[in-house]
Design a protein around this motif. Structure first.
Motif, PDB file in Angstrom:
ATOM      1  N   ASP A 318       0.846  -1.200   0.000  1.00 16.41           N
ATOM      2  CA  ASP A 318       0.000   0.000   0.000  1.00 16.41           C
ATOM      3  C   ASP A 318       0.880   1.248   0.000  1.00 16.41           C
ATOM      4  OD1 ASP A 318      -1.343   2.308   1.390  1.00 16.41           O
ATOM      5  OD2 ASP A 318      -3.064   0.971   1.172  1.00 16.41           O
ATOM      6  N   GLU A 353       1.325 -11.766  -2.355  1.00 16.48           N
ATOM      7  CA  GLU A 353       0.265 -11.066  -1.605  1.00 16.48           C
ATOM      8  C   GLU A 353      -0.764 -12.035  -1.020  1.00 16.48           C
ATOM      9  OE1 GLU A 353      -2.204  -9.887  -5.708  1.00 16.48           O
ATOM     10  OE2 GLU A 353      -1.337  -8.340  -4.436  1.00 16.48           O
ATOM     11  N   THR A 354      -0.760 -13.254  -1.518  1.00 19.52           N
ATOM     12  CA  THR A 354      -1.709 -14.231  -0.968  1.00 19.52           C
ATOM     13  C   THR A 354      -1.196 -14.876   0.314  1.00 19.52           C
ATOM     14  OG1 THR A 354      -0.709 -15.934  -2.337  1.00 19.52           O
ATOM     15  CG2 THR A 354      -2.662 -14.845  -3.220  1.00 19.52           C
ATOM     16  N   THR A 358      -1.528 -12.033   8.628  1.00 19.06           N
ATOM     17  CA  THR A 358      -2.259 -10.918   9.205  1.00 19.06           C
ATOM     18  C   THR A 358      -1.954 -10.841  10.690  1.00 19.06           C
ATOM     19  OG1 THR A 358      -4.134 -12.375   9.320  1.00 19.06           O
ATOM     20  CG2 THR A 358      -4.126 -10.754   7.557  1.00 19.06           C
ATOM     21  N   ASP A 365      -7.751  -1.397   7.141  1.00 19.60           N
ATOM     22  CA  ASP A 365      -8.705  -2.229   6.415  1.00 19.60           C
ATOM     23  C   ASP A 365      -8.038  -2.657   5.103  1.00 19.60           C
ATOM     24  OD1 ASP A 365     -10.661  -3.321   4.849  1.00 19.60           O
ATOM     25  OD2 ASP A 365     -12.158  -1.752   5.272  1.00 19.60           O
ATOM     26  N   ARG A 366      -7.514  -3.865   5.110  1.00 14.58           N
ATOM     27  CA  ARG A 366      -6.698  -4.320   3.967  1.00 14.58           C
ATOM     28  C   ARG A 366      -7.508  -4.445   2.676  1.00 14.58           C
ATOM     29  NH1 ARG A 366      -1.532  -3.381   5.122  1.00 14.58           N
ATOM     30  NH2 ARG A 366      -1.576  -3.254   7.363  1.00 14.58           N
ATOM     31  N   ILE A 367      -8.758  -4.871   2.799  1.00 16.74           N
ATOM     32  CA  ILE A 367      -9.563  -5.052   1.588  1.00 16.74           C
ATOM     33  C   ILE A 367      -9.806  -3.699   0.931  1.00 16.74           C
ATOM     34  CG2 ILE A 367     -11.829  -5.804   0.718  1.00 16.74           C
ATOM     35  CD1 ILE A 367     -11.754  -7.884   3.035  1.00 16.74           C
ATOM     36  N   HIS A 368     -10.139  -2.732   1.772  1.00 14.92           N
ATOM     37  CA  HIS A 368     -10.375  -1.378   1.291  1.00 14.92           C
ATOM     38  C   HIS A 368      -9.100  -0.824   0.646  1.00 14.92           C
ATOM     39  CE1 HIS A 368     -12.142   2.577   1.178  1.00 14.92           C
ATOM     40  NE2 HIS A 368     -11.100   3.081   1.813  1.00 14.92           N
ATOM     41  N   ASN A 370      -6.594  -2.422  -0.658  1.00 15.12           N
ATOM     42  CA  ASN A 370      -6.328  -3.105  -1.928  1.00 15.12           C
ATOM     43  C   ASN A 370      -7.145  -2.508  -3.067  1.00 15.12           C
ATOM     44  OD1 ASN A 370      -4.484  -4.823  -0.880  1.00 15.12           O
ATOM     45  ND2 ASN A 370      -5.877  -6.561  -0.673  1.00 15.12           N
ATOM     46  N   ARG A 371      -8.397  -2.182  -2.783  1.00 13.28           N
ATOM     47  CA  ARG A 371      -9.260  -1.615  -3.827  1.00 13.28           C
ATOM     48  C   ARG A 371      -8.736  -0.260  -4.280  1.00 13.28           C
ATOM     49  NH1 ARG A 371     -14.648  -2.808  -1.185  1.00 13.28           N
ATOM     50  NH2 ARG A 371     -14.777  -5.044  -1.525  1.00 13.28           N
ATOM     51  N   GLN A 374      -5.860  -0.722  -6.508  1.00 15.66           N
ATOM     52  CA  GLN A 374      -6.269  -1.211  -7.828  1.00 15.66           C
ATOM     53  C   GLN A 374      -6.744  -0.068  -8.710  1.00 15.66           C
ATOM     54  OE1 GLN A 374      -9.172  -4.408  -7.679  1.00 15.66           O
ATOM     55  NE2 GLN A 374      -7.579  -5.793  -6.900  1.00 15.66           N
TER      56      GLN A 374
END
Ligand SMILES: [Mg+2]
Length: 423
Positions: A318, A353-354, A358, A365-368, A370-371, A374
């Protein structure tokens, strides 16, 4: 400027590694054995004093081992490899000009240092390596690699030098060369040493002053180079190594020297952005971030180099997170009053990254995140790199830290704005 090399060599390296984790071994005879416990391949000074020779098969010295309670270890290459990396990492904090020559030896380029500074700097390096890794080292300094090797041998043996010996333009150079058996000169194998001894050349001093034709006839260009090196003419330059671990490095020299922290913060943010983009392209995340900065290395009076290593709580790619850490690191190593010529960041401990470990305490917020990354990457791919960028990079044009590519051709294939136009 004449080259000056330092050879940093770990003392009895494998034994020293064992001692770091088992302090009771200090002062005792210790040996480490080759694979399958065949031969002694490392010996403490106490073991050497008992007459245990390098490479001797262990079955031949069983009675010495018993009589003197010699501590015997099988080799543990995972440990030695890791300790080696720690030592080399410590050395890179002192200069970026380093050649890792073997698991326990590195050449450093000390050309930028004045004569009275070199020994002092050597002492600093020795002290830091011992303090940070527990491994004792000896340092030999001279005009060529071959002479630095010799200085190192003498530094190890001479009480007076206390582990650091600078032979550069030294009146003691002849004395030191005289102490070195010709067989122990760097690059002289068994067969050459037999030939040399047959010709009355028994030590390094006699070799240095030997007849050029005689040496050239039998040893060819190798011999000629060796004579040059012993006479102080460097033939083997420093072969800079990539850093020991796989990673991504982004660093640039500035077109104009930079003094202020603000501009350096911008530069480092830009390098992090570039590096993080590369990370994401490879679907990797970094576990370790390093930040370094340096002044012009030819300015002897005002030379400064420093690097800091940051272990990230959670491996990441990030950009904004990495910029924050990089800025923290830069602030830590920045010193006012220097003219900086180069800065950079390195990402280390890369994993896919997989495979991110954690952390329960992770506040991001890792998902956020990542988006967001992207979206950033997609736009920059479509519209040209740096269409979207972080404000930390700075929004002014004509920055001192920006690299000049005056003679670079267009990015014909990777940038919509630079496609060839047919008119
Ligand atoms: Mg060694």
């Amino acid at each position: 400027m004449h080259p000056v090399f330092a050879l940093v060599d770990c003392n009895n390296f494998y034994v020293s590694c064992e001692r770091v984790f088992n302090p009771k071994l200090a002062g005792k005879p210790v040996i480490v054995l080759s694979n399958n416990d065949g031969c002694a391949i490392a010996r403490s000074d106490e073991a050497k004093a008992l007459g245990i020779k390098m490479g001797v098969p262990v079955f031949q010295i069983l009675n010495i081992i018993k009589a003197h309670k010699v501590h015997v270890y099988s080799s543990n290459y995972a440990l030695y490899g890791d300790m080696s990396q720690r030592v080399m990492q410590t050395l890179t904090q002192f200069t970026p000009d380093i050649e890792i020559y073997s698991i326990d030896e590195s050449f450093l380029d000390l050309s930028g240092f004045s004569s009275h500074n070199r020994t002092e700097y050597g002492r600093k390096i020795k002290y830091a390596v011992e303090k940070w890794t527990g491994i004792p080292v000896s340092i030999g300094i001279a005009e060529t690699k071959t002479l630095a090797k010799i200085a190192n041998r003498v530094a190890k043996k001479s009480k007076k030098s206390n582990g650091v010996l600078d032979l550069t333009a030294s009146p003691f150079q002849d004395k030191a060369l005289e102490l070195i058996d010709v067989e122990d000169v760097w690059g002289i194998g068994r067969s050459y040493s037999r030939f040399l001894k047959e010709n009355g050349i028994n030590n390094a001093l006699q070799l240095r002053d030997a007849n050029d034709q005689l040496i050239k006839k039998r040893m060819g260009i190798v011999g000629t180079r060796l004579l040059h090196e012993l006479r102080g003419l460097s033939c083997f330059p420093l072969e800079r190594c990539p850093p020991p671990k796989k990673g991504i490095t982004v660093s640039r020299s500035f077109k104009q020297a930079i003094e202020t922290l603000d501009e350096l913060l911008e530069a480092v943010a830009a390098y992090v952005s570039t590096g993080a983009e590369k990370l994401r392209k490879e679907h990797s995340v970094a576990g370790v971030l390093m930040v370094f900065l340096m002044t012009n290395r030819f300015n002897k009076e005002r030379y400064y180099y420093n690097m800091t290593t940051i272990r990230l709580p959670v491996s990441t790619s990030d950009t904004s997170e990495l910029i924050q850490y990089a800025h923290g690191g830069l602030i830590e190593i920045y010193k006012k009053g220097y003219l900086y010529k180069k800065a950079g960041v390195m990402f280390r401990d890369l994993v896919s990254e997989t495979q991110v470990q954690t952390n329960f305490l992770d506040s991001i917020d890792r998902i956020h995140s990542n988006r967001i990354m992207q979206v950033l990457d997609n736009i920059n791919v479509k519209m040209g790199s740096s269409t979207l960028k972080y404000a930390a990079v700075g929004l002014r044009g004509n920055k001192k830290w920006q690299t000049v590519f005056d003679h670079r051709s267009q990015s014909y294939t990777t940038n919509w704005n630079q496609l060839l136009e047919v008119s």
